[in-house]
Design an enzyme around this catalytic site. Structure first.
Site, PDB file in Angstrom:
ATOM      1  N   LYS A  71       1.704   9.608  -8.105  1.00  0.00           N
ATOM      2  CA  LYS A  71       2.886   9.436  -7.256  1.00  0.00           C
ATOM      3  C   LYS A  71       2.810  10.574  -6.238  1.00  0.00           C
ATOM      4  CE  LYS A  71       6.503  10.537  -6.136  1.00  0.00           C
ATOM      5  NZ  LYS A  71       6.710  10.991  -4.737  1.00  0.00           N
ATOM      6  N   GLU A  85       5.990  11.661  -0.431  1.00  0.00           N
ATOM      7  CA  GLU A  85       6.366  10.629   0.553  1.00  0.00           C
ATOM      8  C   GLU A  85       5.994  11.044   1.970  1.00  0.00           C
ATOM      9  OE1 GLU A  85       8.185  12.202  -1.756  1.00  0.00           O
ATOM     10  OE2 GLU A  85      10.204  11.354  -1.795  1.00  0.00           O
ATOM     11  N   SER A 140       8.286  21.905  -6.052  1.00  0.00           N
ATOM     12  CA  SER A 140       9.227  23.030  -6.046  1.00  0.00           C
ATOM     13  C   SER A 140       9.751  23.301  -7.463  1.00  0.00           C
ATOM     14  CB  SER A 140      10.378  22.715  -5.094  1.00  0.00           C
ATOM     15  OG  SER A 140      10.974  21.498  -5.480  1.00  0.00           O
ATOM     16  N   CYS A 172       1.173  27.226  -1.596  1.00  0.00           N
ATOM     17  CA  CYS A 172       1.774  27.883  -2.768  1.00  0.00           C
ATOM     18  C   CYS A 172       1.133  29.239  -2.996  1.00  0.00           C
ATOM     19  CB  CYS A 172       1.627  27.019  -4.000  1.00  0.00           C
ATOM     20  SG  CYS A 172      -0.081  26.773  -4.442  1.00  0.00           S
TER      21      CYS A 172
END
Ligand code: NAD
Length: 499
Positions: free
Chosen positions: A174, A177, A227, A282
């Site tokens: 997944k 988006e 996050s 990150c």
């Protein structure tokens, strides 16, 4: 014209049927370039069924045959590198060379996973009891899922998919988006490489899709990167549903600069580590801690000089050092943080707000920003900004510089610049952070080591890729064997001893 994207299930593109869509932007021009279907629960459940069916045969396929397919996939990705990198730049905004690096780092993990036949070997003990041998084996979990962030749309999906697939699982990705097109292209290339249909699937969606992956008992493991609040909540839900989970969250990475460091080297390192990819990494350095006022003054002067030469522009322009941030909402959030820093009393040395790039006036631009005299209690120090904003905290001595990253809520990466081996060794041993760099801008992920932060940067007990990747995506079975040898001991009702 706006492209209509799909899901990818069972080796083929599948149109969305939920009627819900998200817009995918080109952040450099601020325009929608594609429409992404957001999966309904039923669409996710159908993908799980396809994956579950496909996994049965894949799970018992000889690991060397699985590895050969991964090898072919690596070849195909290299052959299509320029097209993939340009696609990545168009949705994420990072520069074309940086996009290639994103793909390359992902491929390095796939290359490591080609060693699956070796990595999946179990252990064997001869004569663990009289005439008894014991061996262990690693078996795939079944259907596993990866939920990934926008900032590395190739690397992080491949970190998850590589060990999962090489270990014999079927994988459902997944992706974010914001930049889903590269994951969809990678799915096509997996099919072209000969991966059986249903082993690598892409389901596009939002919380609705993720909730089904978390709830459906056929999904055995969840690998998440994003996050911290979402990482923590996904970890808790997955664990409550009896799933294996590893969830990696946000970061606030510090660089400690000792008075003996080469300050030109440090300033160069901070340009890339602080502002590369618009700070949307990150492992970006967002806090520099010079030790002593003299070090701090000299460092700030060098940073200001270099920042003035940085070029922010379209990712395909080869003179750009970094591109736009990913979304208008990200730009607003970062600019709000700059104002918060000003209101909190930090010294705004370079202000990146209000930047426009000629010919790209509607792009999501934030220029390099530098704060000096930041303190521990300020929100710009405590919270992740995830943009091209570097904060300087001046430490009076080494112990204070060591304490700051150690006590910070996040614990992803940290680095130290010094010429003194003793100091470096003391630092790497005592600092409470998961990944440490010594005289390097930031420790980058190395496929054959593991990658993962501490504290609020990571939930779960295994890291990503390296040997941990294979541990995470397999379960261990122990088999105790005795072959009839003519000895008859009769029934025994006591617990047998190891001896
Ligand atoms: P994000 O948390 O917004 O999204 C990550 C993924 O979670 C996406 O696929 C998104 O669709 C999904 N998601 C978002 N909200 C959700 C919800 N309420 N329920 C279920 N799923 C949800 O993160 P992002 O903005 O895409 O990525 C940036 C973040 O990722 C930064 O915090 C960065 O530090 C972190 N990150 C961490 C690492 C690491 O290894 N620790 C690596 C890369 C990025």
């Amino acid at each position: 014209m706006t492209r209509e994207l799909t899901h990818y299930v069972g080796g083929a593109h599948v149109d969305g049927t939920s009627g819900r869509f998200a817009d995918v932007y080109n952040p450099s021009i601020g325009e929608v370039q594609a429409r992404l279907p957001l999966a309904s629960g039923d669409e996710v459940r159908r993908a799980i069924t396809v994956a579950e069916t496909a996994q049965v045969q894949w799970g018992t396929t000889n690991p060397q045959r699985r590895a050969r397919i991964l090898n072919k996939f690596v070849e195909l990705v290299y052959a299509n590198m320029d097209e993939l990198a340009a696609l990545l730049t168009s949705e994420h905004g990072k520069t074309f060379p940086d996009a290639k690096g994103d793909i390359q780092r992902g491929l390095e993990v796939i290359e490591f996973c080609v060693a699956a036949p070796h990595l999946l070997k179990g252990e064997f003990s001869d004569s663990a009891g009289s005439d008894i041998d014991v061996h262990s084996m690693r078996q795939p979990l079944g259907v596993v899922a990866g939920i990934t962030p926008f900032n590395f749309p190739a690397m992080i999906p491949l970190w998850k998919a590589g060990p999962a697939i090489a270990s014999g699982n079927a994988f459902i990705l997944k992706p974010s988006e914001r930049d889903p097109s590269v994951p969809l292209r990678l799915a096509e290339l997996f099919t072209e490489a000969g991966l059986p249909d249903g082993i690598f699937n892409v389901i596009n969606g939002d919380k609705e899709a993720v909730d089904v992956l978390l709830e459906d008992p056929r999904v055995k493991a969840i690998g998440f990167v994003g996050s911290t609040p979402i990482a923590q909540s996904i970890y808790a839900t997955a664990a409550a549903n009896g799933k294996r989970a590893q969830c990696f969250g946000g970061a606030k990475n510090h660089m400690v600069i000792m008075p003996d460091a080469d300050l030109d080297m440090v300033a160069d390192a901070l340009m890339g580590a602080g502002y590369g990819s618009a700070g949307e990494r990150c492992m970006a350095i967002s806090v520099a801690i010079p030790v002593g006022e003299k070090t701090a003054d000299a460092l700030v002067a060098k940073l200001v000089e270099r920042i003035a030469t940085l070029r922010v522009g379209d990712g395909m322009d080869e003179t750009s050092d970094f591109g736009p941030v990913v979304a208008q909402s990200a730009k607003e959030r970062i600019e709000d943080y700059v104002q918060i820093g000003v209101d909190e009393g930090a010294s705004l040395v370079v202000d990146g707000r209000g930047l426009t790039v000629p010919g790209h006036e509607n792009g999501f631009w934030v220029g390099p920003t530098l704060f000096d005299n930041v303190t521990e209690t300020m929100r710009i120090y405590k919270e992740e900004i995830f943009g091209p904003v570097l904060c300087i905290i001046r430490a009076k001595d080494y112990e204070e510089a060591l304490r700051l990253p150690s006590e910070h809520e996040f614990g992803n990466g940290v680095s130290i610049f010094t010429r003194d081996g003793d100091t470096a060794r003391n630092f790497s041993s005592r600092v409470q952070v998961g990944m440490v760099g010594i005289n390097v801008p930031i420790p980058v992920p190395i496929a054959y080591y593991t990658f993962g932060g501490w504290k609020a940067s990571g939930f779960g007990d295994l890291n990503q890729h390296g040997a941990d990747g294979f541990r995470f995506y397999t379960k261990t079975k122990t088999v105790t064997t005795r072959w009839p040898s003519g000895i008859r001991e009769g029934a025994s009702f006591i617990m047998p001893e190891g001896s």
